[in-house]
Write an enzyme that holds these catalytic residues in place. Structure first.
Site, PDB file in Angstrom:
ATOM      1  N   HIS A 206       0.833  -1.205   0.000  1.00  0.00           N
ATOM      2  CA  HIS A 206       0.000   0.000   0.000  1.00  0.00           C
ATOM      3  C   HIS A 206       0.873   1.262   0.000  1.00  0.00           C
ATOM      4  CE1 HIS A 206      -4.355   0.566   0.346  1.00  0.00           C
ATOM      5  NE2 HIS A 206      -4.097   1.744   0.887  1.00  0.00           N
ATOM      6  N   TYR A 247     -14.256  -9.999  -3.017  1.00  0.00           N
ATOM      7  CA  TYR A 247     -12.924  -9.443  -3.316  1.00  0.00           C
ATOM      8  C   TYR A 247     -12.228  -9.025  -2.021  1.00  0.00           C
ATOM      9  CZ  TYR A 247      -9.721  -6.002  -5.624  1.00  0.00           C
ATOM     10  OH  TYR A 247      -8.647  -5.267  -6.077  1.00  0.00           O
TER      11      TYR A 247
END
Length: 378
Positions: A206, A247
């Protein structure tokens, strides 16, 4: 598997361990479908219809995961220079414009990917600049790594994850990420596995303040595209959006598994297979339309159907919606009325009867007629 000790965030694991029987079964199915599609002939006019449609649905899907509300049709309008519904903000529209540019940048880079190192930090920074340029995201600087703490996920989807916090860790992990993705171990993996692992591990790092999800999905698309995979690179984002809860859960389940990436790979490969099957059916349908036009020419030449009956079938072949019609609509609704408004109802019924007997049309319980693309090989 590769373990990296960070400065402040403890051990970070780049994992390529998964349940071989479960995943290899899916890989065989995906590879078989991909080979079947590669062997199907694609006319330029079909590509000119499919490619923009996939672009717009992919852009809408990947943006919608992050909260953008523009539909695929509105994405097309925006790309055509029109302003969609005023209910959308300038930020929403710029996010879409940036994503269109990012996907087109990937298309332009196909030749470069084939002749240079597959994935670099500069590729990733360029993608992030393209995705977030001009957008008012707090703290975010396009193409610049994050230095500070963020939290990802929520309790409803399996919990909250805290990625590495300081820029020294982010920089180190991004270097390790690139080396790992370009390592022999990963390059020897099936490309579907390699691309999914890149998507997953980039998301774990990230590295940016915002735009990480869109960048991760584009990195995955880049790797698939560089390997010559058609259609799927753009179709997967829409699959993720349509199954967005699964997801997020696939991410959370894989993070909890620690040294087993089976949950994310399994979810991803179901999306690959669904996308390939949809495209295989669509291309097969194009081929059937082509074959049926040739068959109709044969029937007219042999006086098995009239010119008017042929023209009706040609109208149906030209209509991508395949919407059924009634006898009433045949004589009064456009475009059929061009052929049947001056024809008696008895003649219209006779035409329909002949086409039904030849299995070129089918009729449902409500007396609605539609084209039977399998009629010519029945």
């Amino acid at each position: 598997m590769k373990e990296v000790i960070t400065f402040k965030s403890g051990k970070f694991i780049f994992c390529d361990q998964y349940d071989k029987p479960r995943i290899e079964k899916l890989l065989v199915e995906a590879s078989t479908l991909n080979s079947a599609i590669s062997d199907l002939p694609i006319l330029p006019k079909w590509s000119s219809q499919i490619d923009p449609e996939l672009l717009y649905s992919s852009v809408a899907g990947t943006a919608a995961i992050e909260g953008n509300s523009l539909s695929a049709d509105e994405v097309r309008e925006l790309d055509d220079g029109k302003i969609p519904d005023a209910g959308h903000t300038a930020k929403d529209r710029l996010e879409i414009t940036n994503l269109i540019g990012a996907y087109r940048w990937l298309d332009e880079q196909k030749a470069n990917f084939a002749t240079s190192r597959l994935l670099t930090e500069e590729h990733i920074r360029d993608l992030h600049r393209q995705i977030t340029s001009g957008l008012p995201y707090e703290d975010n600087i396009p193409g610049t790594y994050r230095n500070g703490m963020v939290k990802v996920g929520n309790k409803a989807h399996g919990g909250i994850y805290t990625p590495p916090k300081i820029i020294e860790d982010v920089e180190m992990l991004m270097r390790e990420f690139i080396d790992w993705i370009d390592s022999d171990d990963l390059l020897n993996e099936n490309v579907f596995v390699q691309a999914a692992l890149a998507h997953f591990h980039f998301s774990l790092i990230h590295p940016f303040w915002d735009g990480n999800g869109r960048t991760a999905r584009l990195i995955e698309a880049m790797l698939l595209q560089a390997a010559g995979i058609r259609y799927v690179p753009k179709m997967l984002s829409n699959y993720y959006y349509r199954h967005v809860d699964d997801y997020y859960r696939a991410f959370s389940d894989t993070i909890r598994a620690s040294k087993d990436v089976t949950p994310f790979l399994e979810f991803n490969l179901h999306g690959v297979i669904e996308s390939l099957q949809q495209m295989k059916n669509r291309i097969a349908n194009f081929i059937r339309v082509l074959a049926m036009r040739d068959y109709l020419h044969f029937l007219v030449s042999n006086k098995a159907i009239t010119k008017r009956q042929n023209d009706l079938l040609a109208l149906l072949l030209d209509d991508p919606s395949g919407k059924p019609f009634t006898l009433h609509e045949l004589q009064r609704a456009m475009p059929y009325a061009m052929l049947y408004r001056k024809v008696s109802e008895m003649t219209a019924r006779r035409d329909l009867k002949n086409l039904l007997e030849r299995k070129l049309l089918v009729v449902d319980a409500d007396n609605r007629y539609s084209l039977n693309l399998r009629g010519f090989d029945s």
